[in-house]
Design a protein around this motif. Structure first.
Motif, PDB file in Angstrom:
ATOM      1  N   LYS A 628      70.826  43.404  65.241  1.00  4.77           N
ATOM      2  CA  LYS A 628      69.822  44.470  65.315  1.00  4.77           C
ATOM      3  C   LYS A 628      70.082  45.381  66.514  1.00  4.77           C
ATOM      4  O   LYS A 628      69.913  46.605  66.424  1.00  4.77           O
ATOM      5  CB  LYS A 628      68.420  43.864  65.411  1.00  4.77           C
ATOM      6  N   LEU A 631      73.042  47.728  65.787  1.00  4.37           N
ATOM      7  CA  LEU A 631      72.645  48.832  64.918  1.00  4.37           C
ATOM      8  C   LEU A 631      71.861  49.884  65.702  1.00  4.37           C
ATOM      9  O   LEU A 631      72.115  51.091  65.572  1.00  4.37           O
ATOM     10  CB  LEU A 631      71.804  48.297  63.756  1.00  4.37           C
ATOM     11  N   GLN A 635      73.264  53.837  66.633  1.00  6.83           N
ATOM     12  CA  GLN A 635      72.552  55.004  66.107  1.00  6.83           C
ATOM     13  C   GLN A 635      71.895  55.834  67.206  1.00  6.83           C
ATOM     14  O   GLN A 635      71.234  56.831  66.915  1.00  6.83           O
ATOM     15  CB  GLN A 635      71.477  54.548  65.111  1.00  6.83           C
ATOM     16  N   LEU A 652      82.172  44.192  64.723  1.00 10.16           N
ATOM     17  CA  LEU A 652      80.978  43.947  63.916  1.00 10.16           C
ATOM     18  C   LEU A 652      81.308  43.086  62.693  1.00 10.16           C
ATOM     19  O   LEU A 652      80.559  42.160  62.344  1.00 10.16           O
ATOM     20  CB  LEU A 652      80.374  45.289  63.485  1.00 10.16           C
ATOM     21  N   LEU A 683      69.123  44.214  57.290  1.00  6.73           N
ATOM     22  CA  LEU A 683      69.682  44.904  58.448  1.00  6.73           C
ATOM     23  C   LEU A 683      70.170  46.305  58.081  1.00  6.73           C
ATOM     24  O   LEU A 683      69.867  47.290  58.758  1.00  6.73           O
ATOM     25  CB  LEU A 683      70.835  44.074  59.029  1.00  6.73           C
ATOM     26  N   LEU A 684      70.924  46.391  56.964  1.00  4.35           N
ATOM     27  CA  LEU A 684      71.462  47.684  56.540  1.00  4.35           C
ATOM     28  C   LEU A 684      70.352  48.622  56.074  1.00  4.35           C
ATOM     29  O   LEU A 684      70.447  49.846  56.248  1.00  4.35           O
ATOM     30  CB  LEU A 684      72.497  47.481  55.437  1.00  4.35           C
ATOM     31  N   SER A 687      68.915  50.834  58.730  1.00  2.00           N
ATOM     32  CA  SER A 687      69.705  51.972  59.201  1.00  2.00           C
ATOM     33  C   SER A 687      68.982  53.270  58.862  1.00  2.00           C
ATOM     34  O   SER A 687      68.240  53.343  57.886  1.00  2.00           O
ATOM     35  CB  SER A 687      71.088  51.934  58.534  1.00  2.00           C
ATOM     36  N   HIS A 691      73.388  57.169  58.809  1.00  2.00           N
ATOM     37  CA  HIS A 691      73.894  55.890  58.285  1.00  2.00           C
ATOM     38  C   HIS A 691      75.396  55.719  58.552  1.00  2.00           C
ATOM     39  O   HIS A 691      76.119  55.150  57.732  1.00  2.00           O
ATOM     40  CB  HIS A 691      73.638  55.773  56.774  1.00  2.00           C
ATOM     41  N   LEU A 693      77.138  53.979  60.903  1.00  2.00           N
ATOM     42  CA  LEU A 693      77.636  52.620  61.125  1.00  2.00           C
ATOM     43  C   LEU A 693      77.683  51.837  59.812  1.00  2.00           C
ATOM     44  O   LEU A 693      78.661  51.131  59.527  1.00  2.00           O
ATOM     45  CB  LEU A 693      76.754  51.888  62.140  1.00  2.00           C
ATOM     46  N   GLU A 694      76.652  51.963  59.001  1.00  2.00           N
ATOM     47  CA  GLU A 694      76.619  51.264  57.714  1.00  2.00           C
ATOM     48  C   GLU A 694      77.785  51.719  56.832  1.00  2.00           C
ATOM     49  O   GLU A 694      78.468  50.891  56.206  1.00  2.00           O
ATOM     50  CB  GLU A 694      75.297  51.528  57.003  1.00  2.00           C
TER      51      GLU A 694
END
Length: 850
Positions: A628, A631, A635, A652, A683-684, A687, A691, A693-694
């Motif tokens: 968490k 993420l 962001q 990651l 978790l995703l 986001s 988005h 990182l996802e």
């Protein structure tokens, strides 16, 4: 002997007091005839009372202020006591009345000016209170360890290791009588316990009737002072006036040599021609009296190591010749190599066996199990820093100080703790240095590295300093780690070889400071343990494989290096306690607030580095909070500019992916794989746009594992990952976000949907939006590398619109006249040039040639 001296002083005190009492009558007569006449003329007054009171207050304040630091004067106290005794006699038991205070007359009180003598005595006795008070400096707790020799067997932290030697020494003295002085040598290196041995021996010897003398030759400055001080010390302990007189005469004869002229003159003058006894006669006379004394005299000489060359030579001559009396035992503590070197500097011919001629028997400090030294260091350190660091200290001593040469050939063997630290003095110095330098950052350092660095500073300070004074010369940074620099050169056979620069620098220091080969190898081994030679060796001991819980705090971490020498945590670093508390935070709002605070404080790099290198998790909560946090950080907008911080995707993936062995991966925190997959989806889903990182994580996972042989798998299926990318792509378009590089990222990750009607329609509608026209035009124009020519991405157009014809129909409908007309002009010129490059001067489209 000391008790006898104290008793003697006590008897003298009462004898003198008794004589003083007998003399009171004489003193009365003298005072009556000499002083009363003058005293009768003085009259009391309020002014005199006021001056008296001021004097009393000032004197009392000064005495009370100095009470803690003033050492009592026994003679002064004795004289005051006699004066008060006599004053009390004349005040209460005679007709003479001292001068009364004027103020006291009005209160019918008998107070006299001379009564101040009681106050003086009382304040003087106050100087003695400190010796009876339990609240003194010795009773206070100490932050650091005191480098004092032990005085009782119970204080021996090494398990009564000195007791056998003390018993041997005591037996030698107790069971032998010699016609000449007998000298016992205690040979050992600096700091190994010679003084402690002498203290314990002295305590054992005090149980007998022996005369024990502690002689400190290092307090002298030259031969004369040394000899004079020796015989003065001897006389102080032998309370026989006749013998002491002979010792004084003997000492004076040793130190003075009459001039030949004076000797000739006195030989012709009868009353001056009294022949003094020869030194030999004095020596024999002293010997006879010592035999009659019938007591063994034990002279303990410590700290011979402190003497310079000449002083050592003189003290040995004194033992061997000048003080070679009967019933005397010399017990001398020294380091044989140091003494022999000193003798060699004075007289090289005598060096080899000079000491053996003087020392009748030599004993060495006994062997003890080196493990005791290590355990003692551990116990003393934990006593000072707290038992909460037990695991770290234990790991450092039991795992950080092992021989790894047989396991890995990349490094030289590091030294065992007991090879580097060999005596209690070094143990105490090491503990004190750690407490002083690292007390406030113990949670933020690697204990193995810290102990090694402190050993380096203790034993080889010049080599320790080069680590931070010549850091740029001997170390190089790569991927956040510090490595030892090396240079290439040819060997004698013409082959290339690499030489570590630090080893050359250490060799030069050792040569300059005359540091021996073994010490040089020890220092090099420590440096090699602290810093790797290359990234290849670094990977072997990477935190993911090391069992060291504090590996990420090692000195070879580039952002941790300075704290080991500055002994503070810098402003752009996060303390371990704060980071651990952060990982325990379950509330998203608190987590995000903490991240934003650290970013504002310039700590984003340290936070990102810590999260990237965190691989071992103790529980489910820590694992989930870490993901968490990653993420949330990725962001967040950087404090360095207008961009998102992001995160290393490989790091990651390493945290998320599983290998099918629940006990070895994060699956151990979940009851089923589905439960773990649900958390990753949650978790995703947390986001938020864009988005990034996802998207990068899913695209990377879709390409497959980095190394297929390990069988690592992402917890989501391929279909689930593609579905998530498609969903985020449509969300980007539907929310009318700009046609930026995040859009193109989603576009390239969803090209497999190109054949679907929904995809085509949604995409074309998004592109035809006037707000995206400029970005779309730029996306279709491409510069030929290294040339000032542009082309149109024909394949991309066909892929996006199905055919060139469809695209040209779209062009006819495009708005924004200026931009559209310029793009049409470019498009048809390139098409007419058989899709080859042209040179074009842009007016409306913001294209910049590279």
């Amino acid at each position: 002997m000391k008790n006898e001296i104290k008793l003697d002083k006590f008897i003298k005190f009462f004898v003198l007091t008794f004589l003083a009492l007998l003399s009171f009558g004489i003193v009365d007569y003298l005072i009556e005839t000499k002083f009363i006449l003058y005293l009768s003329k003085i009259r009391s007054s309020y002014l005199l009372d006021f001056i008296f009171l001021i004097i009393l207050l000032v004197y009392s304040a000064l005495q009370i202020n100095n009470c803690k630091t003033t050492y009592p004067d026994e003679k002064k106290t004795f004289y005051l006591f006699l004066i008060v005794l006599y004053y009390s006699h004349i005040r209460f038991f005679s007709d003479f009345q001292p001068l009364q205070l004027e103020t006291a007359k009005h209160f019918n009180s008998r107070l006299f000016y001379a009564d101040i003598i009681y106050v003086v005595l009382f304040l003087n006795l106050g100087n003695y209170i400190k010796f009876f008070s339990s609240n003194n400096s010795n009773a206070k707790s100490k932050i650091l360890l005191e480098d004092d020799a032990i005085e009782d067997f119970d204080q021996d932290l090494l398990g009564n290791s000195l007791k056998p030697l003390v018993e041997k020494l005591n037996n030698i003295v107790d069971q032998n009588n010699f016609q000449k002085a007998f000298t016992i040598g205690i040979n050992s290196e600096w700091g190994t316990g010679k003084t402690s041995t002498l203290n314990l021996l002295k305590k054992e010897l005090e149980k007998t009737e022996h005369i024990i003398i502690e002689y400190n030759p290092w307090m002298g400055f030259d031969k004369k002072v040394l000899i004079e001080d020796f015989f003065n010390t001897l006389s102080e302990h032998i309370e026989q006036d006749s013998l002491n007189k002979d010792l004084d005469e003997y000492s004076n004869r040793l130190l003075t040599t009459p001039s030949p002229l004076l000797k000739d003159i006195t030989s012709y003058i009868p009353f001056l021609n009294n022949k003094t006894p020869s030194l030999e006669k004095l020596f024999k006379l002293i010997n006879k009296k010592l035999k009659l004394l019938n007591q063994k005299i034990i002279i303990i000489i410590d700290d011979v190591d402190r003497l310079d060359n000449k002083e050592i030579f003189e003290i040995l001559k004194l033992i061997r010749n000048s003080a070679n009396f009967t019933n005397i035992f010399f017990i001398v503590a020294y380091d044989r190599s140091y003494v022999n070197n000193s003798i060699d500097n004075i007289n090289h011919f005598h060096e080899r066996n000079y000491l053996d001629k003087i020392i009748n028997i030599e004993l060495s400090l006994p062997y003890f199990d080196p493990t005791l030294l290590k355990n003692t260091f551990k116990n003393l350190l934990l006593e000072k820093i707290g038992s909460e660091y037990n695991d770290k200290v234990s790991y450092a001593l039991n795992n950080g100080f092992i021989d790894i040469e047989d396991l890995f050939k990349f490094r030289k063997s590091q030294s065992n703790f007991t090879q580097a630290i060999s005596n209690m003095r070094e143990v105490k110095k090491l503990v004190n240095s750690i407490i002083t330098n690292y007390k406030n950052i113990l949670s933020d350092i690697n204990f193995s590295d810290m102990i090694y660095l402190e050993i380096l500073k203790l034993k080889y300070p010049s080599i320790y300093r080069l680590l931070y004074t010549q850091k740029e010369k001997i170390l190089i940074e790569s991927k956040g780690y510090l490595f030892l620099k090396a240079r290439n050169e040819k060997d004698k056979d013409g082959n290339d070889k690499e030489i570590k620069i630090v080893e050359e620098v250490i060799a030069n220091i050792c040569l300059k400071e005359k540091i021996g080969y073994e010490d040089k190898q020890m220092a090099i081994a420590i440096i090699n343990y602290l810093f790797d030679y290359s990234e290849t060796t670094r990977s072997v001991f990477d935190s993911g494989y090391s069992s060291d819980p504090d590996k990420l705090l090692s000195v070879d971490q580039a952002n941790k290096f300075e704290r080991y020498f500055a002994n503070v945590i810098f402003e752009n670093n996060i303390s371990e306690n704060d980071f651990k508390s952060f990982l325990q935070t379950s509330e998203n709002m608190i987590r995000e607030a903490t991240i934003n605070k650290w970013i504002a404080e310039g700590k984003e790099d340290d936070l990102k580095y810590r999260l990237e290198n965190l691989k071992n998790f103790s529980n489910k909560e820590e694992f989930e909070n870490t993901l968490k946090s990653i993420l949330a950080l990725a962001q967040s907008k950087s404090n360095k500019g207008d961009f998102l911080i992001g995160f290393d995707i490989r790091s990651l993936r390493d945290k998320i992916e599983i290998n099918g062995q629940p006990e070895d991966t994060q699956l151990r925190f979940y009851s089923t794989p589905n439960e773990y997959r649900d958390f990753i989806n949650y978790l995703l889903n947390s986001s938020f746009p864009p988005h990034r990182l996802e998207r990068e994580l899913l695209i990377s996972a879709l390409k497959g594992p980095y190394d297929p042989k390990y069988g690592m798998e992402f917890p989501l299926t391929k279909q689930e990952m593609q579905s998530r990318l498609e969903q985020r792509f449509y969300e980007h378009i539907e929310s009318k976000r700009p046609m930026d590089w995040d859009f193109w990222g989603f576009y390239h990750s969803t090209k497999h949907l190109n054949s679907t009607e929904k995809y085509q329609t949604t995409l074309r509608d998004y592109i035809t939006n006037d707000s995206n026209r400029k970005e779309f035009a730029l996306a279709l124009i491409e510069q030929i590398p290294f040339e000032k020519l542009i082309i149109i991405r024909k394949e991309f157009i066909e892929q996006l619109f199905g055919s060139i014809e469809n695209f040209e129909l779209y062009l006819d409908k495009m708005g924004l006249p200026g931009l559209t007309q310029e793009f049409k002009d470019i498009y048809y010129k390139i098409k007419g040039n058989n899709w080859l490059g042209i040179n074009y001067k842009f007016q409306n489209i913001p294209f910049v040639y590279q």
